[in-house]
Design an enzyme around this catalytic site. Structure first.
Site, PDB file in Angstrom:
ATOM      1  N   LEU A   1      -9.201  -8.346 -13.770  1.00 39.67           N
ATOM      2  CA  LEU A   1     -10.625  -8.039 -13.632  1.00 39.67           C
ATOM      3  C   LEU A   1     -11.354  -8.459 -14.905  1.00 39.67           C
ATOM      4  O   LEU A   1     -10.929  -8.137 -16.017  1.00 39.67           O
ATOM      5  CB  LEU A   1     -10.803  -6.545 -13.363  1.00 39.67           C
ATOM      6  CG  LEU A   1     -10.195  -6.086 -12.030  1.00 39.67           C
ATOM      7  CD1 LEU A   1      -9.948  -4.587 -12.031  1.00 39.67           C
ATOM      8  CD2 LEU A   1     -11.064  -6.516 -10.851  1.00 39.67           C
TER       9      LEU A   1
ATOM     10  N   ASN B   1      -5.235   2.133 -13.507  1.00 42.11           N
ATOM     11  CA  ASN B   1      -4.283   1.187 -12.911  1.00 42.11           C
ATOM     12  C   ASN B   1      -2.864   1.710 -13.021  1.00 42.11           C
ATOM     13  O   ASN B   1      -2.495   2.357 -14.003  1.00 42.11           O
ATOM     14  CB  ASN B   1      -4.386  -0.164 -13.629  1.00 42.11           C
ATOM     15  CG  ASN B   1      -3.344  -1.159 -13.124  1.00 42.11           C
ATOM     16  OD1 ASN B   1      -3.365  -1.536 -11.956  1.00 42.11           O
ATOM     17  ND2 ASN B   1      -2.436  -1.556 -14.003  1.00 42.11           N
TER      18      ASN B   1
ATOM     19  N   HIS C   1       0.886   0.605 -13.540  1.00 41.35           N
ATOM     20  CA  HIS C   1       1.674  -0.537 -14.020  1.00 41.35           C
ATOM     21  C   HIS C   1       3.145  -0.125 -14.048  1.00 41.35           C
ATOM     22  O   HIS C   1       3.478   0.924 -14.614  1.00 41.35           O
ATOM     23  CB  HIS C   1       1.213  -0.965 -15.420  1.00 41.35           C
ATOM     24  CG  HIS C   1       1.950  -2.147 -15.943  1.00 41.35           C
ATOM     25  ND1 HIS C   1       1.983  -3.362 -15.269  1.00 41.35           N
ATOM     26  CD2 HIS C   1       2.710  -2.322 -17.051  1.00 41.35           C
ATOM     27  CE1 HIS C   1       2.729  -4.214 -15.947  1.00 41.35           C
ATOM     28  NE2 HIS C   1       3.191  -3.614 -17.027  1.00 41.35           N
TER      29      HIS C   1
ATOM     30  N   GLY D   1       0.780  -1.222   0.000  1.00 34.77           N
ATOM     31  CA  GLY D   1       0.000   0.000   0.000  1.00 34.77           C
ATOM     32  C   GLY D   1       0.817   1.280   0.000  1.00 34.77           C
ATOM     33  O   GLY D   1       0.334   2.337   0.403  1.00 34.77           O
ATOM     34  N   SER D   2       2.066   1.236  -0.462  1.00 35.31           N
ATOM     35  CA  SER D   2       2.863   2.477  -0.502  1.00 35.31           C
ATOM     36  C   SER D   2       2.271   3.473  -1.491  1.00 35.31           C
ATOM     37  O   SER D   2       2.316   4.684  -1.288  1.00 35.31           O
ATOM     38  CB  SER D   2       4.323   2.180  -0.847  1.00 35.31           C
ATOM     39  OG  SER D   2       4.432   1.719  -2.186  1.00 35.31           O
ATOM     40  N   ASN D   3       1.661   2.978  -2.555  1.00 30.56           N
ATOM     41  CA  ASN D   3       0.987   3.875  -3.510  1.00 30.56           C
ATOM     42  C   ASN D   3      -0.319   4.395  -2.931  1.00 30.56           C
ATOM     43  O   ASN D   3      -0.682   5.554  -3.151  1.00 30.56           O
ATOM     44  CB  ASN D   3       0.779   3.159  -4.848  1.00 30.56           C
ATOM     45  CG  ASN D   3       2.079   3.042  -5.615  1.00 30.56           C
ATOM     46  OD1 ASN D   3       2.524   4.000  -6.230  1.00 30.56           O
ATOM     47  ND2 ASN D   3       2.697   1.880  -5.557  1.00 30.56           N
TER      48      ASN D   3
ATOM     49  N   ASP E   1      -3.307  -4.350 -19.078  1.00 32.10           N
ATOM     50  CA  ASP E   1      -2.260  -3.312 -19.201  1.00 32.10           C
ATOM     51  C   ASP E   1      -2.180  -2.719 -20.601  1.00 32.10           C
ATOM     52  O   ASP E   1      -1.137  -2.196 -21.004  1.00 32.10           O
ATOM     53  CB  ASP E   1      -0.893  -3.885 -18.777  1.00 32.10           C
ATOM     54  CG  ASP E   1      -0.930  -4.331 -17.321  1.00 32.10           C
ATOM     55  OD1 ASP E   1      -0.205  -5.278 -16.984  1.00 32.10           O
ATOM     56  OD2 ASP E   1      -1.709  -3.766 -16.547  1.00 32.10           O
TER      57      ASP E   1
ATOM     58  N   LEU F   1      -5.114  -8.806  -9.283  1.00 32.50           N
ATOM     59  CA  LEU F   1      -5.992  -9.785  -9.935  1.00 32.50           C
ATOM     60  C   LEU F   1      -6.531  -9.221 -11.251  1.00 32.50           C
ATOM     61  O   LEU F   1      -6.903  -8.032 -11.315  1.00 32.50           O
ATOM     62  CB  LEU F   1      -7.165 -10.156  -9.024  1.00 32.50           C
ATOM     63  CG  LEU F   1      -6.819 -10.971  -7.774  1.00 32.50           C
ATOM     64  CD1 LEU F   1      -8.046 -11.138  -6.894  1.00 32.50           C
ATOM     65  CD2 LEU F   1      -6.258 -12.347  -8.161  1.00 32.50           C
TER      66      LEU F   1
ATOM     67  N   GLU G   1       6.562   5.684  -9.272  1.00 30.27           N
ATOM     68  CA  GLU G   1       5.155   5.267  -9.127  1.00 30.27           C
ATOM     69  C   GLU G   1       4.392   6.225  -8.222  1.00 30.27           C
ATOM     70  O   GLU G   1       3.251   6.601  -8.500  1.00 30.27           O
ATOM     71  CB  GLU G   1       5.080   3.860  -8.527  1.00 30.27           C
ATOM     72  CG  GLU G   1       5.518   2.753  -9.425  1.00 30.27           C
ATOM     73  CD  GLU G   1       5.460   1.396  -8.725  1.00 30.27           C
ATOM     74  OE1 GLU G   1       5.555   1.349  -7.481  1.00 30.27           O
ATOM     75  OE2 GLU G   1       5.288   0.406  -9.421  1.00 30.27           O
TER      76      GLU G   1
HETATM   77  N1  LIG Z   1      -8.842  -6.620 -17.034  1.00 26.13           N
HETATM   78  C1  LIG Z   1      -7.799  -6.032 -16.422  1.00 26.13           C
HETATM   79  N2  LIG Z   1      -7.517  -6.357 -15.148  1.00 26.13           N
HETATM   80  C2  LIG Z   1      -6.456  -5.779 -14.532  1.00 26.13           C
HETATM   81  C3  LIG Z   1      -5.610  -4.880 -15.222  1.00 26.13           C
HETATM   82  C4  LIG Z   1      -5.947  -4.552 -16.569  1.00 26.13           C
HETATM   83  O1  LIG Z   1      -5.259  -3.717 -17.219  1.00 26.13           O
HETATM   84  N3  LIG Z   1      -7.031  -5.150 -17.129  1.00 26.13           N
HETATM   85  N4  LIG Z   1      -4.446  -4.378 -14.597  1.00 26.13           N
HETATM   86  C5  LIG Z   1      -4.048  -5.199 -13.459  1.00 26.13           C
HETATM   87  C6  LIG Z   1      -2.819  -4.849 -12.702  1.00 26.13           C
HETATM   88  N5  LIG Z   1      -1.755  -5.708 -13.219  1.00 26.13           N
HETATM   89  C7  LIG Z   1      -0.688  -5.055 -13.790  1.00 26.13           C
HETATM   90  O2  LIG Z   1      -0.599  -3.790 -13.795  1.00 26.13           O
HETATM   91  C8  LIG Z   1      -1.849  -7.125 -13.167  1.00 26.13           C
HETATM   92  C9  LIG Z   1      -2.050  -7.751 -11.938  1.00 26.13           C
HETATM   93  C10 LIG Z   1      -2.163  -9.153 -11.885  1.00 26.13           C
HETATM   94  C11 LIG Z   1      -2.067  -9.911 -13.037  1.00 26.13           C
HETATM   95  C12 LIG Z   1      -2.222 -11.398 -12.969  1.00 26.13           C
HETATM   96  O3  LIG Z   1      -1.786 -12.126 -13.842  1.00 26.13           O
HETATM   97  N6  LIG Z   1      -2.871 -11.880 -11.897  1.00 26.13           N
HETATM   98  C13 LIG Z   1      -3.154 -13.316 -11.737  1.00 26.13           C
HETATM   99  C14 LIG Z   1      -2.766 -13.744 -10.349  1.00 26.13           C
HETATM  100  C15 LIG Z   1      -1.291 -13.481 -10.157  1.00 26.13           C
HETATM  101  C16 LIG Z   1      -0.874 -13.813  -8.712  1.00 26.13           C
HETATM  102  O4  LIG Z   1      -1.715 -14.194  -7.891  1.00 26.13           O
HETATM  103  O5  LIG Z   1       0.344 -13.635  -8.438  1.00 26.13           O
HETATM  104  C17 LIG Z   1      -4.651 -13.546 -11.905  1.00 26.13           C
HETATM  105  O6  LIG Z   1      -5.426 -12.562 -11.812  1.00 26.13           O
HETATM  106  O7  LIG Z   1      -5.009 -14.721 -12.089  1.00 26.13           O
HETATM  107  C18 LIG Z   1      -1.851  -9.289 -14.269  1.00 26.13           C
HETATM  108  C19 LIG Z   1      -1.735  -7.891 -14.331  1.00 26.13           C
HETATM  109  C20 LIG Z   1      -5.192  -5.373 -12.491  1.00 26.13           C
HETATM  110  N7  LIG Z   1      -6.202  -6.090 -13.219  1.00 26.13           N
HETATM  111  N1  LIG Z   2       0.755  -5.347 -12.427  1.00 29.99           N
HETATM  112  C1  LIG Z   2       0.415  -4.631 -11.244  1.00 29.99           C
HETATM  113  C2  LIG Z   2       1.649  -4.389 -10.429  1.00 29.99           C
HETATM  114  O1  LIG Z   2       2.658  -5.047 -10.578  1.00 29.99           O
HETATM  115  N2  LIG Z   2       1.552  -3.428  -9.522  1.00 29.99           N
HETATM  116  C3  LIG Z   2       2.653  -3.114  -8.653  1.00 29.99           C
HETATM  117  O2  LIG Z   2       2.352  -3.519  -7.331  1.00 29.99           O
HETATM  118  C4  LIG Z   2       3.125  -2.708  -6.450  1.00 29.99           C
HETATM  119  C5  LIG Z   2       2.223  -2.221  -5.357  1.00 29.99           C
HETATM  120  O3  LIG Z   2       3.014  -1.624  -4.367  1.00 29.99           O
HETATM  121  P1  LIG Z   2       2.266  -0.973  -3.091  1.00 29.99           P
HETATM  122  O4  LIG Z   2       1.339  -2.034  -2.549  1.00 29.99           O
HETATM  123  O5  LIG Z   2       3.411  -0.633  -2.167  1.00 29.99           O
HETATM  124  O6  LIG Z   2       1.529   0.229  -3.580  1.00 29.99           O
HETATM  125  C6  LIG Z   2       3.677  -1.536  -7.277  1.00 29.99           C
HETATM  126  O7  LIG Z   2       5.043  -1.742  -7.563  1.00 29.99           O
HETATM  127  C7  LIG Z   2       2.863  -1.624  -8.544  1.00 29.99           C
HETATM  128  O8  LIG Z   2       3.555  -1.167  -9.686  1.00 29.99           O
END
Ligand SMILES: Nc1nc2c(c(=O)[nH]1)N[C@@H](CN(C=O)c1ccc(C(=O)N[C@@H](CCC(=O)O)C(=O)O)cc1)CN2
Ligand SMILES: NCC(=O)N[C@@H]1O[C@H](COP(=O)([O-])[O-])[C@@H](O)[C@H]1O
Length: 214
Positions: free
Chosen positions: A109, A126, A128, A14-16, A168, A107, A196
């Protein structure tokens, strides 16, 4: 006039989220965080929200998977669909934010979640930790560091983008670049995280601006 309401989705430290809290409190972000939803009950971000007096909800996928063995893929897919439907119903039915910010929400969505939000005209953005078209998905910071080490990229960074079904790939709102240099993963990660914390504030300001322009 009431400030626009922000819902933040998290999964971890949760730093962001903290950057959003601090900049809403300072007035730099013209909005109010009304709720934080975490996909993990263990997320330290929940503590950060509570410290800031922000209501929280934990919505865990493992709760929906409980009792369904990994090999039962059809049942797990159905459970995941219910996870998404319940989540969007909580958001639209109970929390009713003006905008949603994914700040380390880990996760994917589904359309079950995104379509009702689109119909309700609630934008979702989001953070990224990579540049547009680079390293979609998870572990982007480590993947970009390895690519830099291999001489495949000379720049990295992070972006704030609209969330669409294709992961993404949504339209970027903010893109921040840094030059790659030979350094440890830890140093690279620290530089990306610092970027970020700026990007998520700027991206939230921008989405609120675009909301008001409508
Ligand atoms: N439909 C969308 N959902 C999400 C997006 C998006 O652009 N479109 N952005 C993500 C955030 N994200 C990267 O920025 C990201 C987070 C997680 C995953 C992923 O593969 N998750 C797996 C589980 C992985 C794990 O448990 O370690 C999953 O959901 O099965 C990909 C991209 C937020 N969602
Ligand atoms: N694909 C999504 C992804 O990788 N997100 C990454 O999760 C971290 C959350 O940090 P935080 O919990 O300290 O805010 C951040 O580094 C963000 O870029």
């Amino acid at each position: 006039m009431a400030l626009p309401s922000i819902l933040v989705l998290i999964s971890g430290n949760g730093s962001n989220l903290q950057a959003l809290i601090d900049n809403c409190n300072s007035g730099k972000i013209p909005g109010k965080i009304i709720h934080v939803i975490s996909s993990s009950s263990k997320a330290y971000g929940l503590e950060r929200a509570s410290q800031a007096g922000i209501p929280t909800t934990t919505h865990e996928l493992k709760t929906y998977y409980r009792g369904i063995p990994k090999e039962k893929q059809i049942e797990r897919n159905e459970a995941r669909a219910n996870f998404n439907k319940d989540l969007v119903n909580i958001i639209i039915g109970r929390i009713k934010p003006d905008v949603i910010v994914c700040a380390g929400w880990m996760l994917i969505l589904s359309s079950d979640f995104l379509k009702p939000l689109h119909q309700a005209k609630i934008p979702i953005i989001n953070l990224h930790p990579a540049l547009p078209g680079q390293f979609e998905g998870t572990n982007a910071i480590e993947r970009s560091w390895k690519a830099g080490q291999d001489g495949l990229i000379d720049k990295g960074g992070c972006m704030i983008h609209y969330v669409i079904e294709e992961v993404d790939k949504g339209t970027p709102l903010v893109v921040k670049e840094i030059d790659f240099k030979k350094e440890s993963l830890e140093k690279w990660e620290a530089r990306i995280h610092a970027l970020e914390h700026e990007a998520i504030v700027e991206g939230t300001i921008e989405v609120l601006k675009q909301l008001n322009a409508k």
